[in-house]
Design an enzyme around this catalytic site. Structure first.
Site, PDB file in Angstrom:
ATOM      1  N   LYS A   4       0.838  -1.203   0.000  1.00 45.90           N
ATOM      2  CA  LYS A   4       0.000   0.000   0.000  1.00 45.90           C
ATOM      3  C   LYS A   4       0.870   1.249   0.000  1.00 45.90           C
ATOM      4  CE  LYS A   4      -1.161   1.886   3.795  1.00 45.90           C
ATOM      5  NZ  LYS A   4      -1.713   2.177   5.141  1.00 45.90           N
TER       6      LYS A   4
ATOM      7  N   ARG B 125       2.703   6.066  -2.733  1.00 47.34           N
ATOM      8  CA  ARG B 125       3.822   6.980  -3.029  1.00 47.34           C
ATOM      9  C   ARG B 125       4.093   7.014  -4.532  1.00 47.34           C
ATOM     10  NH1 ARG B 125       4.482   5.465   2.016  1.00 47.34           N
ATOM     11  NH2 ARG B 125       5.748   6.633   3.507  1.00 47.34           N
TER      12      ARG B 125
ATOM     13  N   ARG C  81      -8.516  11.595  12.856  1.00 37.86           N
ATOM     14  CA  ARG C  81      -7.065  11.370  12.980  1.00 37.86           C
ATOM     15  C   ARG C  81      -6.304  12.701  12.880  1.00 37.86           C
ATOM     16  NH1 ARG C  81      -5.615   6.414   9.160  1.00 37.86           N
ATOM     17  NH2 ARG C  81      -3.605   6.755  10.190  1.00 37.86           N
TER      18      ARG C  81
ATOM     19  N   SER D 296       7.973   5.691  13.224  1.00 33.48           N
ATOM     20  CA  SER D 296       7.811   4.967  11.945  1.00 33.48           C
ATOM     21  C   SER D 296       8.879   5.351  10.922  1.00 33.48           C
ATOM     22  CB  SER D 296       6.404   5.214  11.364  1.00 33.48           C
ATOM     23  OG  SER D 296       5.402   4.806  12.256  1.00 33.48           O
TER      24      SER D 296
ATOM     25  N   ASP E  68       2.426  -1.146  12.550  1.00 28.03           N
ATOM     26  CA  ASP E  68       1.275  -1.773  11.883  1.00 28.03           C
ATOM     27  C   ASP E  68       1.238  -3.274  12.144  1.00 28.03           C
ATOM     28  OD1 ASP E  68       0.488   0.647  10.865  1.00 28.03           O
ATOM     29  OD2 ASP E  68       0.832   0.152   8.756  1.00 28.03           O
TER      30      ASP E  68
ATOM     31  N   LYS F 283      -4.467   5.571  14.756  1.00 23.07           N
ATOM     32  CA  LYS F 283      -4.661   5.034  13.405  1.00 23.07           C
ATOM     33  C   LYS F 283      -6.151   4.825  13.143  1.00 23.07           C
ATOM     34  CE  LYS F 283      -0.100   4.376  13.263  1.00 23.07           C
ATOM     35  NZ  LYS F 283       0.974   4.228  12.347  1.00 23.07           N
TER      36      LYS F 283
ATOM     37  N   ARG G 126      -5.420   1.381  18.476  1.00 24.79           N
ATOM     38  CA  ARG G 126      -5.100  -0.045  18.306  1.00 24.79           C
ATOM     39  C   ARG G 126      -4.626  -0.702  19.596  1.00 24.79           C
ATOM     40  NH1 ARG G 126      -2.485   0.349  12.178  1.00 24.79           N
ATOM     41  NH2 ARG G 126      -4.491   0.009  11.159  1.00 24.79           N
TER      42      ARG G 126
END
Ligand SMILES: O=C(O)C1=C[C@@H](OP(=O)(O)O)[C@@H](O)[C@H](O)C1
Ligand SMILES: C=C(OP(=O)(O)O)C(=O)O
Length: 446
Positions: free
Chosen positions: A16, A21, A116, A187, A302, A329, A333
Site C-alpha cells: 500500500k 507513493r 485522525r 515509523s 502496523d 490510526k 489499536r
C-alpha cells in the site's frame, strides 16, 4: 500440530505504502510511468481517484496488474474537492502536493479519517506560507494554493511519519530548496521508503542524520515493480509461526523498501525459523511459540497487533512497547487489541505505549473490529491458530488493504479453519473466516 516441510506460497498483494507513493510521484512526473503489481484496495483506489480528479491520467490493465500514469509535470493547478476516504496516506500526502500548485482544494474524508490528527502538517504548511483553513485542526480543510517557496522547518513527527513523507514528496515541486528537521520521528522506515522512491523518480535528495534537504527540479517518469505488502504478509507469516506450518512470500526479501519486513525478527524471537533472501521470505513454525520477551515495535507498529493477537498462544508473557502512536490510526489499536483479547478471556496489561499479553487459551468471542482492517486480520489469525471461532463484527473492513484476505487465509490453511473444513469457521459458515461479505468459495489449493 504437525510440521509442514514444504512451504506454501502466499499470494500477497502489492505494498500500500509503495503504491500510494508511486502514484503521487508518477502523477507529479513529466511523462508516463508504469506501476507493475500495484495494490488494488480501498486505500489505493481512493488515492488513485483523488489523483485523477486532480488531473493525472491513470490507465489500468484489464486485470489491474499494471497502472500506466501520465503525470502533470508538476503540482496540480485546477483546484477542486479531494476525497481521502479512510486513507491516512491521502490526507497526509495530498495537501502538500496541492499546496505546491495553484487553485483551491477542499479535502475531506470519512468520519474515521476526520478523527485522525493533522495539526502538525497544517502548521507546517502554514509556516511555509500556504493558505490553509482547517477550523478543527484537521479534515475537512481547504487550501488556496499559489505555489510555495522552501526554507527550513522543524516538524513535529511524533504522532505520524506521514506528515514528513508528504512534505518531502512535495518538496521538489517548490520554488527553492526545503530543509526539514523532524522531531520525535516515529515509523522511520516509512521515511526511508519515501526518500528511496523519490530518488528513483529523479528527485535531488540530501539526507543527514537529523535533517533532509530537497532540491527543486520535479520528478522524472519511472517504471516500478511494486513488492508484496510486508504488513499484509505479517498475518500469513504469523499464522505459519503459530500453527507449525511454513509459508513463503516470494518478492519480499533483502532488497525490500518496507520496514515491516522486520516483523520476522519478532517471529524469530518467538522461536520460528526465518529465512530472508534476495528472492523472498520464508517462516517455518515449530508448533510452539516462545514468549518471555519485551520488544520495541515502534518502527513497525502496523504489525504489533499481528503478534499481540497470537501472543496468548506463547509459553510466557510478551510485552510490546513503543506503540503509543498506534492509538492514532484507524482505531486506538492498543485499546482495541486489549479489549478484544480480554473479550477472549486473555489477561492483558495495558500502558500508554505498551501492552503485556499473558498466555491463555482464548474462548469463543465476538471481535469488535472498530472498522480497522488490521484488527480484523490479526484476530482472524488468532482464530485460525487456536481453532477457536471468533466472529468479526465487520469482516469487510479488511478491504482497506486486502479485500481477498480471508480467501487467501482459507486457501493456505484450509484444514485449520475453526471446526475443520465445512465447520463453523469455514467459508459460508458463521465463524470468522466465513463471515458474510468476505468470501463465498474456497479457491483451489496449490
Ligand atoms: O507512510 C506510510 O505509508 C505509512 C506510515 C505509517 O503511519 P505513521 O507514520 O502514522 O505511523 C503506517 O502506519 C501506515 O500504515 C503507512
Ligand atoms: C495506519 C494505516 O493506514 P493509513 O495511516 O495509511 O490510513 C494502516 O494501514 O495500518
Amino acid at each position: 500440530m504437525h510440521a509442514d516441510p514444504l512451504p506454501r506460497t502466499a499470494r500477497i498483494p502489492g505494498s500500500k505504502s509503495i503504491t500510494n507513493r508511486a502514484l503521487l510521484l508518477a502523477a507529479a512526473a513529466d511523462g508516463t510511468s508504469t506501476l507493475r503489481a500495484p495494490l488494488v484496495s480501498e486505500d489505493t483506489l481512493a488515492f488513485r481517484k483523488a489523483l485523477t480528479d486532480l488531473g493525472a491520467t491513470v490507465r489500468a490493465a484489464s486485470d489491474e496488474s499494471r497502472w500506466t500514469v501520465t503525470g502533470l509535470g508538476g503540482a496540480p493547478r485546477g483546484g477542486g474537492p479531494v476525497w481521502c476516504a479512510d486513507a491516512g496516506t491521502a490526507a497526509r500526502f495530498l495537501p502538500p502536493f496541492t499546496a505546491a500548485g495553484r487553485g483551491t482544494y477542499r479535502f475531506d474524508g470519512s468520519a474515521q479519517l476526520r478523527a485522525r490528527p493533522l495539526r502538525p502538517l497544517v502548521d507546517a504548511l502554514d509556516r511555509l506560507g500556504a493558505r490553509v483553513r482547517a477550523d478543527g485542526g484537521g479534515l475537512p480543510l481547504e487550501i488556496t494554493a499559489t505555489g510555495l517557496d522552501g526554507g527550513e522547518l522543524d516538524l513535529d513527527s511524533s504522532l505520524s511519519s506521514q506528515y514528513l513523507s508528504g512534505l518531502l514528496m512535495a518538496a521538489p515541486l517548490l520554488r527553492t530548496p526545503l530543509t526539514l528537521r523532524p522531531e520525535g520521528l516515529v515509523s522511520r522506515p516509512y521515511v526511508d521508503m519515501t526518500l528511496a522512491l523519490m530518488r528513483r523518480f529523479g528527485a535531488g535528495v540530501d539526507a543527514y542524520a537529523d535533517r533532509v534537504t530537497i532540491r527543486p527540479g520535479g520528478y522524472r517518469p519511472h517504471a516500478l515493480d511494486i513488492e508484496p505488502d510486508a504488513s499484509t504478509a505479517s498475518y500469513f507469516l504469523a499464522a505459519a509461526a503459530a500453527c507449525g506450518r511454513a509459508v513463503s512470500v516470494p518478492g519480499l526479501g533483502t532488497g525490500s523498501l518496507q520496514g515491516d519486513l522486520r516483523f520476522v525478527d519478532v517471529l524469530a524471537k518467538a522461536g520460528a525459523r526465518v529465512s530472508v533472501t534476495a528472492e523472498g521470505t520464508t517462516v517455518a513454525g515449530t508448533g510452539r511459540l516462545r514468549g518471555g520477551f519485551d520488544v520495541d515495535m515502534g518502527d513497525i507498529s502496523d504489525t504489533f497487533m499481528t503478534f499481540a493477537a497470537i501472543a496468548p498462544l506463547a509459553d510466557a508473557p510478551v510485552t510490546i512497547h513503543g506503540i503509543a502512536h498506534a492509538r492514532l490510526k484507524e482505531s486506538d489499536r492498543v485499546a482495541a487489541v486489549t479489549a478484544n483479547l480480554r473479550a477472549c478471556g486473555v489477561r492483558v496489561d495495558e500502558g500508554p505505549d505498551r501492552i503485556t499479553v499473558h498466555p491463555g487459551t482464548p474462548a469463543p468471542a465476538r471481535i469488535a473490529c472498530r472498522r480497522d482492517h488490521r484488527i480484523a486480520m490479526s484476530f482472524s489469525v488468532l482464530s485460525l491458530a487456536s481453532g477457536v471461532p471468533l466472529v468479526l463484527d465487520d469482516p469487510a473492513c479488511v478491504g482497506k488493504t486486502f479485500p481477498g484476505f480471508h480467501a487467501e487465509l482459507g486457501r493456505l490453511f484450509p484444514d485449520l479453519l475453526p471446526g475443520g473444513p465445512g465447520g463453523p469457521g469455514a467459508p459460508g459458515g458463521p465463524g470468522v473466516l466465513g463471515a458474510p461479505g468476505v468470501r463465498t468459495s474456497v479457491e483451489e489449493g496449490e
